[in-house]
Design a protein around this motif. Structure first.
Motif, PDB file in Angstrom:
ATOM      1  N   GLN A  49      38.581 -67.289  73.044  1.00 54.11           N
ATOM      2  CA  GLN A  49      37.249 -67.717  73.679  1.00 54.11           C
ATOM      3  C   GLN A  49      37.776 -68.128  75.011  1.00 54.11           C
ATOM      4  N   PRO A  50      36.802 -68.201  75.909  1.00 54.32           N
ATOM      5  CA  PRO A  50      36.889 -68.832  77.442  1.00 54.32           C
ATOM      6  C   PRO A  50      37.409 -70.082  77.530  1.00 54.32           C
ATOM      7  N   TYR A  51      38.034 -70.460  78.505  1.00 55.89           N
ATOM      8  CA  TYR A  51      38.420 -71.483  79.025  1.00 55.89           C
ATOM      9  C   TYR A  51      37.307 -72.432  79.234  1.00 55.89           C
ATOM     10  N   ALA A  52      37.229 -73.846  78.829  1.00 56.24           N
ATOM     11  CA  ALA A  52      36.175 -74.748  79.046  1.00 56.24           C
ATOM     12  C   ALA A  52      35.626 -74.705  80.195  1.00 56.24           C
ATOM     13  N   ASP A  91      51.815 -63.626  77.879  1.00 60.61           N
ATOM     14  CA  ASP A  91      50.845 -63.895  78.659  1.00 60.61           C
ATOM     15  C   ASP A  91      51.337 -65.180  79.512  1.00 60.61           C
ATOM     16  N   GLY A  92      50.319 -66.004  80.228  1.00 59.83           N
ATOM     17  CA  GLY A  92      50.723 -67.017  81.155  1.00 59.83           C
ATOM     18  C   GLY A  92      50.639 -68.303  80.616  1.00 59.83           C
ATOM     19  N   SER A  93      50.062 -69.289  81.318  1.00 58.30           N
ATOM     20  CA  SER A  93      49.940 -70.724  80.778  1.00 58.30           C
ATOM     21  C   SER A  93      48.563 -71.065  80.398  1.00 58.30           C
ATOM     22  N   VAL A  94      48.353 -72.275  79.934  1.00 57.90           N
ATOM     23  CA  VAL A  94      46.931 -72.721  79.842  1.00 57.90           C
ATOM     24  C   VAL A  94      46.807 -73.544  81.163  1.00 57.90           C
ATOM     25  N   GLY A  95      47.585 -74.172  81.899  1.00 68.04           N
ATOM     26  CA  GLY A  95      47.660 -74.956  83.005  1.00 68.04           C
ATOM     27  C   GLY A  95      46.775 -74.209  84.104  1.00 68.04           C
ATOM     28  N   ASN A 122      45.687 -82.050  80.659  1.00 67.61           N
ATOM     29  CA  ASN A 122      45.405 -80.946  81.266  1.00 67.61           C
ATOM     30  C   ASN A 122      45.196 -79.837  80.205  1.00 67.61           C
ATOM     31  N   TYR A 123      45.632 -79.687  79.061  1.00 68.67           N
ATOM     32  CA  TYR A 123      45.547 -78.713  78.283  1.00 68.67           C
ATOM     33  C   TYR A 123      44.241 -79.088  77.372  1.00 68.67           C
ATOM     34  N   PHE A 124      43.740 -80.273  77.183  1.00 67.70           N
ATOM     35  CA  PHE A 124      42.587 -80.872  76.599  1.00 67.70           C
ATOM     36  C   PHE A 124      41.397 -80.335  77.588  1.00 67.70           C
ATOM     37  N   ASP A 125      41.681 -80.594  78.806  1.00 70.05           N
ATOM     38  CA  ASP A 125      40.409 -80.223  79.651  1.00 70.05           C
ATOM     39  C   ASP A 125      40.140 -78.813  79.961  1.00 70.05           C
ATOM     40  N   LYS A 126      41.390 -77.918  79.485  1.00 69.79           N
ATOM     41  CA  LYS A 126      41.139 -76.367  79.672  1.00 69.79           C
ATOM     42  C   LYS A 126      40.577 -75.921  78.416  1.00 69.79           C
ATOM     43  N   LYS A 164      38.352 -80.094  72.880  1.00 76.11           N
ATOM     44  CA  LYS A 164      38.608 -80.931  71.817  1.00 76.11           C
ATOM     45  C   LYS A 164      39.124 -80.207  70.443  1.00 76.11           C
ATOM     46  N   ASP A 165      38.230 -79.320  70.052  1.00 81.89           N
ATOM     47  CA  ASP A 165      38.381 -78.581  69.134  1.00 81.89           C
ATOM     48  C   ASP A 165      39.486 -77.412  69.131  1.00 81.89           C
ATOM     49  N   ARG A 166      40.028 -76.878  69.857  1.00 84.31           N
ATOM     50  CA  ARG A 166      41.130 -76.049  70.200  1.00 84.31           C
ATOM     51  C   ARG A 166      42.473 -77.000  70.216  1.00 84.31           C
ATOM     52  N   MET A 167      42.296 -78.136  70.812  1.00 82.26           N
ATOM     53  CA  MET A 167      43.599 -78.953  71.048  1.00 82.26           C
ATOM     54  C   MET A 167      43.839 -79.603  69.745  1.00 82.26           C
ATOM     55  N   ALA A 168      42.794 -79.748  68.710  1.00 79.08           N
ATOM     56  CA  ALA A 168      43.124 -80.610  67.493  1.00 79.08           C
ATOM     57  C   ALA A 168      44.150 -79.615  66.726  1.00 79.08           C
ATOM     58  N   ASN A 169      44.338 -78.334  66.969  1.00 80.53           N
ATOM     59  CA  ASN A 169      45.181 -77.555  66.128  1.00 80.53           C
ATOM     60  C   ASN A 169      46.241 -77.015  67.066  1.00 80.53           C
ATOM     61  N   SER A 170      46.304 -77.251  68.175  1.00 84.34           N
ATOM     62  CA  SER A 170      47.568 -76.650  69.130  1.00 84.34           C
ATOM     63  C   SER A 170      48.729 -77.373  68.911  1.00 84.34           C
ATOM     64  N   PHE A 171      49.943 -76.731  69.094  1.00 84.18           N
ATOM     65  CA  PHE A 171      51.186 -77.107  68.622  1.00 84.18           C
ATOM     66  C   PHE A 171      51.259 -77.856  67.329  1.00 84.18           C
ATOM     67  N   PRO A 172      50.725 -76.909  66.182  1.00 83.29           N
ATOM     68  CA  PRO A 172      50.278 -77.530  64.821  1.00 83.29           C
ATOM     69  C   PRO A 172      51.547 -77.596  64.190  1.00 83.29           C
ATOM     70  N   HIS A 173      52.443 -78.597  64.401  1.00 82.30           N
ATOM     71  CA  HIS A 173      53.818 -78.959  63.613  1.00 82.30           C
ATOM     72  C   HIS A 173      53.379 -79.272  62.154  1.00 82.30           C
TER      73      HIS A 173
END
Length: 549
Positions: A305-308, A293-297, A404-408, A411-420
């Protein structure tokens, strides 16, 4: 016990070895760490030609491993028009840069630029072909977005590429048009491959790589994984090695199939019988790289689920039935697999492909990788644990483009993105990287983001996924070395390991977390050879030895 090449004393040694994390001194001989421990014993190896380096209470660490970058592309970007956000804060400034380049470029020659980011431009939009036409009516112009998943071209470039309103979208790509059906000049994902941008020659690539290597050493990076290695790249690295001018260890992942303007090497690699691990300490083949796939930006990462604020769910390049036979044949030929999957739909496809292959061929000992792995679900993490897949996490994105990721994504999806934190809990080895030249490759910024979950603006994204400084350091050292089966020799200071070391300004374990972004690399060593020094002023003479620096 005489005849060492280097002895480091009077500082803190962070070994990155969980069993022996700290020491006071290190001895190096014949490009290898000979001893790690106390100063008195270390000095028994001092000989007539030994350099004793007084760290003056600074910290000695293993140098960094960048597990996912594009070295030759970065090098060439240093020869192109610099469109990065710190130098082009607006489309107006970007256009002035193009105008300046036109003023000393012969008419008809291509003008190439790299690094613009619509989310950081004052206008908050993409530049258009019409704007580029005003600056360069007689020059073909292509400016690549920072994510490398989109580029904007002017009318001359589109004309020379044979691209018109009637040109169909390639599978996995999009040629953007405005509401009236006119080309805007924006080429997304595989559509970039339609552009007739001229290829760089070997001389250009050598010039760019020389610049890139200097920057790697300044960042304390001595090993890099090239995640888009094509024929010319492999030739470049071999030429530099033949000339003894390769100053960074290269771990190439061969670009598998034609995508995004990159030429695939799949058939050639399998035909000549290359296997993972072929090469030497400086240049060692890792496997095949695929892309789903491509990029979030660019809103092209494949999400469920669709981008914001949109109905867009990105672009999935291949389904399981298309990609798994290629991956399977590679694995059966002795080649490991790294597969780009950012969105959850893409990660689904990657894992399903590995699961299908694993039914017939055990993949659990291969240390195959999912690149970026931004949005894994709990089910994904469980399967990654079962298959022993590695997460080549671009955690460096958090600091640089997290806003930029947060905008796209919201909040909910970003909370568990890059989940180290979740990677750790599931026992999934997660490497840290920047995807240079997508982002600045300074590892300290990635480490800061992993520890604080803060973006460059100070926004906090998912505190529950924070990890410790030690864990974040491992993502750029021992865990990254694990991904190439080199955890005993790279990214660690222990007897028998390579003398790839760096002296840094502070002990990151004792430093106030907010000051991690200000960490400096003072000196970098590759195989015990000094390849970068900020200055000599921080090194003090050790009066108790014969040969002191």
């Amino acid at each position: 016990m005489t005849g060492a090449d280097l002895i480091f004393i009077n500082g803190i040694v962070l070994t990155m070895d969980d069993h022996f994390p700290k020491a006071r001194a290190v001895v190096v001989k014949d490009r290898t760490v000979l001893y790690v421990g106390e100063e008195d014993k270390a000095l028994t190896w001092e000989g007539s030609s030994t350099k004793v380096i007084d760290l003056d209470r600074k910290t000695l660490m293993p140098s960094f491993i960048e597990s996912h970058i594009h070295p030759s592309i970065y090098g060439l970007s240093l020869l192109e028009v610099d469109c990065k956000p710190d130098t082009t804060p607006s489309i107006k400034v970007l256009l002035e840069k193009v105008r300046e380049q036109v003023s000393h470029t012969p008419e008809g020659q291509w003008i190439i630029g790299w690094g613009w980011d619509d989310s950081k431009l004052a206008e908050k939009r993409n530049p258009t072909r019409w704007e580029l036409d005003e600056m360069a009516p007689h020059h073909p112009v292509v400016l690549k977005r920072t994510c490398a998943h989109m580029a904007v071209a002017n009318s001359k470039a589109l004309e020379l590429s044979g691209i018109s309103e009637d040109t169909p979208n390639p599978k996995g790509g999009n040629i953007e048009k405005d509401k009236s059906g006119k080309l805007t000049g924006l080429m997304q994902e595989k559509a970039q491959g339609l552009l007739a941008t001229p290829k760089y020659d070997l001389e250009d690539m050598v010039k760019g790589m020389e610049l890139a290597q200097k920057q790697f050493a300044k960042w304390g990076i001595t090993t890099v994984h090239d995640m888009s290695t094509q024929t010319n790249d492999l030739q470049l690295y071999q030429v530099l090695q033949e000339k003894e001018e390769l100053k960074v260890r290269i771990r190439p992942w061969m670009w598998a199939i034609d995508q995004n303007g990159f030429e695939g090497t799949y058939n050639e690699v399998l035909t000549v019988g290359l296997r993972s691990g072929f090469g030497n300490d400086m240049l060692k083949i890792q496997g095949l790289k695929f892309m789903l796939d491509g990029s979030v930006g660019g809103r092209t990462a494949a999400v469920s689920q669709p981008y914001a604020g949109t109905e867009e769910t990105g672009i999935l390049y291949n389904d399981v039935d298309e990609i798994y036979p290629l991956m399977e044949k590679g694995i059966q030929s002795g080649l490991r697999i790294a597969i780009h999957a950012i969105g959850d739909r893409a990660i689904d496809t990657a894992i399903d492909a590995f699961l299908k292959i694993n039914e017939m061929t055990d993949v659990t000992s291969m240390r195959n990788r999912i690149e970026h792995c931004v949005m894994p679900t709990v089910d994904h993490l469980q399967h990654m644990k079962e298959l022993k897949l590695l997460a080549a996490s671009s955690v460096g994105f958090l600091y640089h483009i997290g806003d930029n990721y947060f905008d796209k994504l919201g909040k909910d999806r970003m909370a568990n993105s890059f989940p180290h934190r979740s990677f750790k809990e599931f026992g999934v080895v997660a490497l840290g990287n920047s995807d240079l030249p997508i982002n600045d490759a300074n590892p300290w910024l990635g480490i800061y983001g992993a520890v604080t979950r803060k973006t460059s603006s100070g926004q906090v994204l998912g505190e529950n996924q924070r990890i410790s400084v030690w864990e974040a350091l491992k993502a750029y050292t021992t865990d990254a070395a694990y991904s190439s089966f080199e955890e005993e020799s790279l990214g660690i200071i222990k007897p028998g390991a390579k003398a790839d070391l760096m002296i840094v300004s502070d002990n990151p374990l004792d430093l106030e977390v907010e000051k991690i972004v200000d960490m400096k690399v003072l000196q970098t060593f590759l195989d015990g050879e000094l390849i970068y020094s900020e200055s000599d002023s921080h090194l003090y003479e050790y009066t108790g030895g014969k040969n002191n620096v």
